[in-house]
Design a protein around this motif. Structure first.
Motif, PDB file in Angstrom:
ATOM      1  N   SER A  61       0.919  -1.105   0.036  1.00  0.00           N
ATOM      2  CA  SER A  61       0.022   0.181   0.038  1.00  0.00           C
ATOM      3  C   SER A  61       1.016   1.240  -0.022  1.00  0.00           C
ATOM      4  CB  SER A  61      -0.860   0.140   1.039  1.00  0.00           C
ATOM      5  OG  SER A  61      -0.188   0.338   2.245  1.00  0.00           O
ATOM      6  N   THR A  62       2.041   1.213   0.788  1.00  0.00           N
ATOM      7  CA  THR A  62       2.813   2.226   0.555  1.00  0.00           C
ATOM      8  C   THR A  62       3.495   2.632  -0.863  1.00  0.00           C
ATOM      9  OG1 THR A  62       3.605   1.995   2.905  1.00  0.00           O
ATOM     10  CG2 THR A  62       4.976   3.379   1.673  1.00  0.00           C
ATOM     11  N   PHE A  63       3.806   1.553  -1.444  1.00  0.00           N
ATOM     12  CA  PHE A  63       4.300   1.546  -2.816  1.00  0.00           C
ATOM     13  C   PHE A  63       3.143   2.167  -3.734  1.00  0.00           C
ATOM     14  CE2 PHE A  63       4.599  -0.349  -7.043  1.00  0.00           C
ATOM     15  CZ  PHE A  63       5.811   0.260  -7.595  1.00  0.00           C
ATOM     16  N   ASN A  64       2.013   1.435  -3.706  1.00  0.00           N
ATOM     17  CA  ASN A  64       0.863   2.039  -4.548  1.00  0.00           C
ATOM     18  C   ASN A  64       0.487   3.282  -4.379  1.00  0.00           C
ATOM     19  OD1 ASN A  64       0.845  -0.147  -6.146  1.00  0.00           O
ATOM     20  ND2 ASN A  64      -0.582  -1.372  -4.826  1.00  0.00           N
ATOM     21  N   ASN A  65       0.409   3.844  -3.061  1.00  0.00           N
ATOM     22  CA  ASN A  65      -0.148   5.184  -2.835  1.00  0.00           C
ATOM     23  C   ASN A  65       0.793   6.302  -2.595  1.00  0.00           C
ATOM     24  OD1 ASN A  65      -2.749   3.779  -2.408  1.00  0.00           O
ATOM     25  ND2 ASN A  65      -2.358   3.389  -0.294  1.00  0.00           N
ATOM     26  N   LYS A  66       2.055   5.933  -2.376  1.00  0.00           N
ATOM     27  CA  LYS A  66       2.909   7.072  -2.066  1.00  0.00           C
ATOM     28  C   LYS A  66       4.238   6.908  -3.041  1.00  0.00           C
ATOM     29  CE  LYS A  66       1.027   8.694   1.629  1.00  0.00           C
ATOM     30  NZ  LYS A  66       1.194   7.916   2.838  1.00  0.00           N
ATOM     31  N   ILE A  67       4.733   5.852  -3.382  1.00  0.00           N
ATOM     32  CA  ILE A  67       6.104   5.710  -4.157  1.00  0.00           C
ATOM     33  C   ILE A  67       5.783   5.922  -5.665  1.00  0.00           C
ATOM     34  CG2 ILE A  67       8.040   4.600  -4.740  1.00  0.00           C
ATOM     35  CD1 ILE A  67       8.098   3.673  -1.620  1.00  0.00           C
ATOM     36  N   LEU A  68       4.750   5.079  -6.039  1.00  0.00           N
ATOM     37  CA  LEU A  68       4.681   4.713  -7.561  1.00  0.00           C
ATOM     38  C   LEU A  68       3.964   6.263  -8.153  1.00  0.00           C
ATOM     39  CD1 LEU A  68       5.040   3.190 -10.061  1.00  0.00           C
ATOM     40  CD2 LEU A  68       2.574   2.352  -9.552  1.00  0.00           C
ATOM     41  N   PRO A  69       3.075   7.045  -7.500  1.00  0.00           N
ATOM     42  CA  PRO A  69       2.663   8.127  -8.016  1.00  0.00           C
ATOM     43  C   PRO A  69       3.908   9.221  -8.337  1.00  0.00           C
ATOM     44  CG  PRO A  69       1.099   7.414  -6.184  1.00  0.00           C
ATOM     45  CD  PRO A  69       2.441   6.302  -6.325  1.00  0.00           C
ATOM     46  N   LEU A  70       4.646   9.223  -7.224  1.00  0.00           N
ATOM     47  CA  LEU A  70       5.837  10.144  -7.397  1.00  0.00           C
ATOM     48  C   LEU A  70       6.543   9.960  -8.516  1.00  0.00           C
ATOM     49  CD1 LEU A  70       6.413  12.280  -5.230  1.00  0.00           C
ATOM     50  CD2 LEU A  70       8.174  10.916  -4.172  1.00  0.00           C
ATOM     51  N   PHE A  71       6.765   8.734  -8.661  1.00  0.00           N
ATOM     52  CA  PHE A  71       7.757   8.269  -9.832  1.00  0.00           C
ATOM     53  C   PHE A  71       6.896   8.609 -11.213  1.00  0.00           C
ATOM     54  CE2 PHE A  71       8.921   5.169 -13.160  1.00  0.00           C
ATOM     55  CZ  PHE A  71      10.340   5.550 -13.417  1.00  0.00           C
ATOM     56  N   GLU A  72       5.734   8.196 -11.133  1.00  0.00           N
ATOM     57  CA  GLU A  72       4.917   8.649 -12.354  1.00  0.00           C
ATOM     58  C   GLU A  72       4.882  10.117 -12.659  1.00  0.00           C
ATOM     59  OE1 GLU A  72       1.454   6.531 -11.679  1.00  0.00           O
ATOM     60  OE2 GLU A  72       2.072   4.639 -12.801  1.00  0.00           O
ATOM     61  N   ALA A  73       5.072  10.912 -11.599  1.00  0.00           N
ATOM     62  CA  ALA A  73       4.952  12.304 -11.863  1.00  0.00           C
ATOM     63  C   ALA A  73       6.377  12.963 -12.339  1.00  0.00           C
ATOM     64  CB  ALA A  73       4.638  12.940 -10.546  1.00  0.00           C
ATOM     65  N   GLN A  74       7.412  12.280 -11.788  1.00  0.00           N
ATOM     66  CA  GLN A  74       8.746  12.695 -12.096  1.00  0.00           C
ATOM     67  C   GLN A  74       9.085  11.985 -13.606  1.00  0.00           C
ATOM     68  OE1 GLN A  74      11.770  11.977  -9.420  1.00  0.00           O
ATOM     69  NE2 GLN A  74      10.715  12.849  -7.861  1.00  0.00           N
ATOM     70  N   TYR A  75       8.608  10.716 -14.050  1.00  0.00           N
ATOM     71  CA  TYR A  75       9.030  10.327 -15.183  1.00  0.00           C
ATOM     72  C   TYR A  75       7.670  10.068 -16.089  1.00  0.00           C
ATOM     73  CZ  TYR A  75      13.542   9.574 -13.075  1.00  0.00           C
ATOM     74  OH  TYR A  75      14.672   9.838 -12.510  1.00  0.00           O
ATOM     75  N   PRO A  76       7.120  10.921 -16.658  1.00  0.00           N
ATOM     76  CA  PRO A  76       5.781  10.672 -17.368  1.00  0.00           C
ATOM     77  C   PRO A  76       6.114   9.908 -18.684  1.00  0.00           C
ATOM     78  CG  PRO A  76       6.561  12.840 -17.662  1.00  0.00           C
ATOM     79  CD  PRO A  76       7.373  12.555 -16.662  1.00  0.00           C
ATOM     80  N   ASN A  77       7.231   9.620 -18.976  1.00  0.00           N
ATOM     81  CA  ASN A  77       7.244   8.701 -20.229  1.00  0.00           C
ATOM     82  C   ASN A  77       7.722   7.295 -19.889  1.00  0.00           C
ATOM     83  OD1 ASN A  77       7.055  11.155 -21.736  1.00  0.00           O
ATOM     84  ND2 ASN A  77       9.411  11.414 -21.722  1.00  0.00           N
ATOM     85  N   ILE A  78       7.874   7.120 -18.719  1.00  0.00           N
ATOM     86  CA  ILE A  78       7.954   5.647 -18.141  1.00  0.00           C
ATOM     87  C   ILE A  78       6.451   5.138 -17.683  1.00  0.00           C
ATOM     88  CG2 ILE A  78       9.427   3.801 -16.825  1.00  0.00           C
ATOM     89  CD1 ILE A  78      11.639   5.995 -16.963  1.00  0.00           C
ATOM     90  N   LYS A  79       6.063   3.928 -18.117  1.00  0.00           N
ATOM     91  CA  LYS A  79       5.013   3.369 -17.582  1.00  0.00           C
ATOM     92  C   LYS A  79       5.250   2.038 -16.934  1.00  0.00           C
ATOM     93  CE  LYS A  79       0.217   1.666 -19.267  1.00  0.00           C
ATOM     94  NZ  LYS A  79       0.144   1.138 -17.861  1.00  0.00           N
ATOM     95  N   VAL A  80       5.099   1.868 -15.959  1.00  0.00           N
ATOM     96  CA  VAL A  80       5.480   0.612 -14.951  1.00  0.00           C
ATOM     97  C   VAL A  80       4.280  -0.019 -14.835  1.00  0.00           C
ATOM     98  CG1 VAL A  80       6.491  -0.235 -12.816  1.00  0.00           C
ATOM     99  CG2 VAL A  80       7.113   2.133 -13.787  1.00  0.00           C
ATOM    100  N   VAL A  81       4.121  -1.519 -15.182  1.00  0.00           N
ATOM    101  CA  VAL A  81       3.194  -2.440 -15.102  1.00  0.00           C
ATOM    102  C   VAL A  81       3.553  -3.140 -13.799  1.00  0.00           C
ATOM    103  CG1 VAL A  81       2.078  -4.399 -16.072  1.00  0.00           C
ATOM    104  CG2 VAL A  81       2.676  -2.118 -17.428  1.00  0.00           C
ATOM    105  N   VAL A  82       3.082  -3.223 -12.674  1.00  0.00           N
ATOM    106  CA  VAL A  82       3.128  -3.807 -11.703  1.00  0.00           C
ATOM    107  C   VAL A  82       2.500  -5.091 -11.445  1.00  0.00           C
ATOM    108  CG1 VAL A  82       3.599  -3.533  -9.168  1.00  0.00           C
ATOM    109  CG2 VAL A  82       3.603  -1.390 -10.597  1.00  0.00           C
ATOM    110  N   THR A  83       3.362  -6.247 -10.969  1.00  0.00           N
ATOM    111  CA  THR A  83       2.581  -7.246 -10.516  1.00  0.00           C
ATOM    112  C   THR A  83       2.913  -7.872  -9.123  1.00  0.00           C
ATOM    113  OG1 THR A  83       2.519  -7.896 -12.867  1.00  0.00           O
ATOM    114  CG2 THR A  83       2.303  -9.807 -11.485  1.00  0.00           C
TER     115      THR A  83
END
Lengths: 469, 301, 287
Positions: A61-83
């Motif tokens: 939940s920390t990864f999904n709610n806090k860390i991944l959104p931050l990464f996506e904001a910083q790197y809009p050209n990288i899409k991460v598909v998480v499993t």
């Protein structure tokens, strides 16, 4: 009416197959790992990378709610598909055999070492040109993620086992050498509470490795090749130490190995959490459930000194890390590998690690981030969100964190990260069984046990069948 | 003879056109089994392992030589037989007994009781086995708690050879006897009722009716279930893998568990494959012998 | 006198029957009862249950494990599992029954060799074929795809089911379907329908086998599915109940609650079909 039965069945089959085909088409197609390009008029191409993680619920939940959104904001050209994968290493290998392994992979350092030995994951030193980059990590985690001069993963946390204790059983604090600790525990035992809840071999030797240095030996003198010197008196003294505590003095609950024993949610944890055991050996990864169960009664301290030898018990210090798959394993393009490295560096950044700490208690591998936590804990001002959620205050939580940090910066041994660790695990599981036999047969077979462990370790390099008989 | 007689039952029974009906199953089996098996046999002659994952080469009989030179395989073959026969005999006997009891005409609550008995089989084995492993725990397991009520000593179920086999076989009995019960019951249900009635009129008692009516009708099913069960149990690795992991020592390893261990825990795929091939050869020889002896082969063909 | 002897014998027979069945039922359901109690427990390990807690005590029970399970993606996983299980059932039953009829009633040259050959192929355990199977599926795009999984599940059940159907159809006198044909039904249809109806307990048994096999599988799907949206209940179970981290065990109460919720569709399957499994064979309609 009944004659339409076959017709119905055939119709059902056709419908099911069509539905399954449509569903699988819909569900597999948007998320293939091939690079997806958006229309060239608007933005630069988006690189899609796949990421397999094995987070605990609080980490996820920390990864999904806090860390991944931050990464996506910083790197809009990288899409991460998480499993989120349940069982990882063997899944990873089957997928790698078909060149379909995930681009980025999260696992414990010893599992990653295994994958590096098999040529599945990259030496990141070849891809991160600025060599001073690696200096940000603590020496223990660099060692855990290294094989020779190669570095196969970026550490995202640092961990080892330590003693968690119930303050209710130790009103005057816990002793830091075995003689004094055993005296304390004998008194506790008289109140009907187990001194220790420790299932020997329940986690395949990861924790058992901590006791050997206390009696003067290590599982691997050199973590890549040996020499292995386990068939010695130090090994036997280690075995007898736990044998006596468990079966002679009855201070350690005889939990057995097998599944459902180790950790906060296992048998050990439930004895500890229900006040039936005073001490368990566990790591920061279980801090959330332990804080939840014991609240301000939770205490933490480094493993003690062995009174008879003057040596300290030294747990394996390891980390979980982010590995990047070779293109042979994942079929990745150069752009995907670059994106994967950016993602790995982001997850290992102090910013992401502190977010993770706040949500889960995972200790940062970044020295700067770790030092800031140490400073705050010593001042008594550290209160992460997960502890605050259990109504702890900084003054009740910080002593726990100080104890955990003291172990991390105290006596530890490096984690072997080669395939040998795998054989060591099996050897220790068998050793536990042999100790059980020793208990019931009343004949000491510790040398046999030690040579059994050694046989497993040696068999790895020579491709000889491993066996203890 | 009118036109419709051309399409008589007899015509339906002849001609190679009938292969059409077997085509789906042949295609399915070849696709799911034949290719992977061939490839698996090939792997057993290579050095395919974690270290040689992308660089595996042919090494001839190296893995097979290793396997027999070490000598560990001989006790493991014996243990596989203990596991298979030891599990199968109680399963079939209990299944037969329960099916016979439930099959009695006028048995009340048959549906309810049958459903309850089937539950262990319906439950995912993976889940049940983890629960059983907790139940066998020496200090906290419910089984030893029961024993201590009767003043019996706690038993180190999973850490001593004989108790470990006992625990494995009882657990496996629990997992599988419902399947045999259902199998035998559904085959007994296929016996026309009037056969029993006729026997009853002739004055046959329950045992005579079993030996004269039920047994002849289901003995083929029993032989088939027995042989299929033998193969399934021989290859069934979850109970051993989860409960004892092959221990204490190597005393409860079966060939399949050892092969799985080598391949998936030690990443030594080629050695695991060689173990599997040896295991299958032994199994196939025994199975064909049994098929011949029980005349199941004639039933199948 | 004879009648009296039978009466005494009958009473004895029923007493023994019910006594034995009672023991067997206890043996069968005790571990499941244990799971039910654990699912309501506040503690997450096997030490949660002692002998005295085998008698349920409402004050010590909590629904928190169930709440935890239902707050996960349980509904998605359930849908996926049912899709897989029903798909497998349909394919396996159809293939098994058609093959069984063909083997029993049709004249096919080389049948014997073929049967033996197919049978021996199924001796190979899944663990021996998983990696090659994965590679061939991978090149065909059948990874993370239910069609591939249904084929794997159906293959094992279908061949077993075909032989079972064959054996049972052999025991049915040929006059039945011939009589039906005389009744004037469409020849081909009646041929299969009559046999299907007579063999229904066996067909339902094969269906159950296929359904349970696919629904409860962990080993196969763990290798062939890595995509979260395709997770079945078994993968979800592992996902939800293990706390993650190398040295930890599963949360036994969550694990138990999950497995009970998971078992409900299987029980529903029984309730619907058990009358076929236990139904007495009747001749009505075939005369």
């Amino acid at each position: 009416m009944k004659s339409s039965f076959i017709g119905t069945i055939i119709a059902v089959v056709v419908v099911i197959i069509v539905v399954a085909a449509v569903l699988s088409y819909i569900s597999t197609h948007p998320s293939t790992t091939k690079p997806v390009t958006t229309p060239p008029v608007t933005t630069p191409p988006v690189t899609t990378i796949s990421y397999w993680e094995a987070y605990s619920p609080s980490e996820l939940s920390t990864f999904n709610n806090k860390i991944l959104p931050l990464f996506e904001a910083q790197y809009p050209n990288i899409k991460v598909v998480v499993t989120n994968v349940a069982l990882s290493t063997s899944n990873y290998e089957t997928d790698a055999a078909a060149h379909k392994a995930p681009n980025v992979y999260y696992d414990s350092s010893n599992d990653e070492g295994l994958l590096y030995a098999g040529g599945f994951i990259l030496n990141l030193r070849n891809y991160i040109s600025n060599s001073s980059y690696f200096n940000q990590f603590t020496s223990g985690t660099i060692a855990a993620e290294s094989s020779g001069t190669a570095m196969f993963g970026l550490p995202v946390n640092e961990n080892s086992i330590l003693m968690f204790y119930d303050k209710a059983d130790f009103p005057n604090g816990i002793a830091n050498n075995t003689n004094a600790l055993i005296t304390q525990v004998e008194a506790i035992n008289k109140t009907g509470v187990w001194g220790f809840a420790y299932g020997m071999g329940a986690d395949y030797g990861y924790r058992f490795a901590a006791w050997l240095p206390g009696f003067g030996t290590y599982i691997f003198a050199n973590k890549t090749t040996g020499p292995v010197t386990l068939n010695n008196s130090a090994m036997i003294n280690t075995l007898e130490f736990w044998y006596n505590l468990t079966y002679i003095d009855h201070l350690n609950a005889p939990l057995g190995s097998g599944s459902g024993v180790a950790g906060a949610s296992g048998l050990e944890g439930s004895l500890f959490e229900s006040g039936k055991a005073a001490i368990i050996f566990d790591g920061p990864w279980d801090l959330v459930p332990l804080v939840k169960a014991l609240g301000s009664n939770l205490g933490a301290a480094p493993l003690p000194q062995v009174s008879s030898t003057g040596n300290y018990f030294a747990p394996l210090i390891g980390s979980e890390g982010i590995a990047v798959s070779s293109s042979q394993a994942s079929g990745a393009s150069a752009a995907q590998i670059n994106a994967s490295i950016l993602f790995a560096k982001f997850l290992a950044s102090p910013e992401a690690e502190l977010l993770m700490y706040n949500g889960t208690g995972d200790l940062p591998s970044d020295s700067g981030a770790l030092n800031s936590l140490i400073a705050q804990a010593n001042k008594g001002t550290l209160l992460p969100a997960f502890a605050a959620a259990e109504n702890l205050t900084a003054s009740s939580f910080d002593p726990v964190e100080v104890g955990i940090l003291a172990q991390e910066s105290g006596h530890t041994s490096p984690t072997p990260s080669t395939p040998q660790m795998n054989y060591y695990y099996s050897g220790v599981a068998d050793m536990h069984t042999e100790m059980g036999l020793y208990y019931t047969n009343k004949t000491i077979s510790a040398p046999a046990v030690a040579s059994c462990v050694q046989a497993f370790i040696e068999s790895n390099s020579t491709n000889v069948l491993a066996s203890c008989s | 003879m009118d036109f419709s007689s051309k399409f008589s039952f007899k015509n339906l029974k002849s001609g190679s056109i009938n292969y059409i009906y077997l085509l789906p199953i042949i295609a399915l089996i070849l696709f799911i089994f034949l290719y992977p098996i061939t490839y698996g046999i090939y792997i057993s002659f290579t050095n395919f392992s974690l270290q040689h994952f992308y660089t595996a080469t042919l090494v001839g009989f190296h893995n097979y030589v290793l396997l027999f030179k070490n000598g560990l395989i001989y006790p493991i073959i014996l243990q596989t037989l203990i596991w298979t026969v030891g599990s199968l005999v109680p399963m079939v006997l209990l299944g037969l007994l329960v099916a016979n009891i439930l099959n009695q005409k006028g048995f009340k609550f048959r549906g309810l009781l049958f459903t309850l008995i089937l539950l262990p089989w319906a439950f995912p084995a993976f889940i049940s086995l983890l629960i059983w492993s907790g139940m066998w725990n020496t200090s906290f397991g419910i089984i030893n708690q029961f024993l201590s009520v009767f003043g019996l000593p706690r038993i180190d179920w999973l850490f001593k050879t004989v108790p470990a086999w006992t625990a494995l076989i009882i657990t496996n009995l629990w997992l599988s006897f419902p399947y045999y019960t259902a199998f035998f019951l559904s085959s007994m249900q296929s016996i026309p009722d009037e056969f029993h009635e006729a026997a009853k009129v002739d004055g046959a008692n329950i045992f005579q009716r079993f030996s004269k009516v039920t047994w002849p009708a289901i003995k083929g099913a029993i032989a088939f279930a027995g042989i299929s069960g033998f193969i399934f149990t021989w290859n069934n690795f979850y109970p051993i893998y989860i409960l004892t992991g092959g221990g204490p020592g190597t005393s409860t390893y079966s060939l399949t568990v050892f092969a799985y261990n080598q391949a998936f825990d030690f990443y030594n795929y080629s050695l695991g494959a060689a173990f599997s091939v040896v295991s299958i050869i032994i199994l196939a020889v025994m199975a064909i012998f049994m098929l011949k002896y029980t005349k199941v082969l004639e039933m199948l063909t | 006198m004879n009648i009296n002897k039978y009466k005494v014998f009958d009473v004895l027979r029923w007493t023994i029957s019910y006594f034995l069945i009672a023991i067997v039922v206890l043996f069968a359901i005790f571990p499941l009862y244990y799971i039910v109690l654990t699912s309501f427990s506040k503690l997450s390990s096997i030490s949660a249950l002692t002998l005295s807690s085998l008698i349920p005590n409402l004050s010590n029970m909590t629904l928190s494990a169930y709440q935890y399970v239902l707050s996960s993606q349980f509904a998605l996983w359930l849908g996926n599992s049912l899709l897989l299980a029903v798909g497998t059932l349909a394919v396996a039953v159809t293939v098994a029954f058609v093959s069984g009829v063909a083997l029993a009633r049709l004249n096919i040259s080389g049948k014997k060799a073929l049967i033996v050959f197919l049978y021996i192929l199924t001796f190979f355990p899944f663990t021996a074929i998983v990696i090659p199977l994965y590679l061939s599926f991978s090149s065909l795009g059948l990874i993370n795809n239910y069609i591939g999984l249904i084929m794997i599940y159906a293959a094992g059940t279908a061949i077993f089911g075909a032989y079972m159907s064959k054996i049972f159809i052999d025991s049915i006198p040929k006059e039945y379907e011939e009589a039906a044909m005389v009744d004037g039904q469409s020849r081909f249809k009646s041929f299969f329908t009559i046999l299907f109806r007579i063999a229904k307990p066996v067909v339902i048994f094969v269906a159950l086998l296929a359904f349970i096999g696919a629904y409860t599988d962990y080993a196969v799907i763990n290798v062939f599915v890595t995509q979260g949206s395709l997770y079945t209940l078994m993968l979800g179970l592992y996902h939800v109940s293990s706390i993650g981290g190398g040295a930890s065990a599963v949360n036994l109460n969550v694990f138990s609650a999950f497995s009970i919720l998971m078992g409900l569709p299987i029980i529903a399957f029984y309730v619907v079909f058990q009358k076929y499994l236990t139904q007495m064979y009747t001749m009505s309609g075939t005369k």
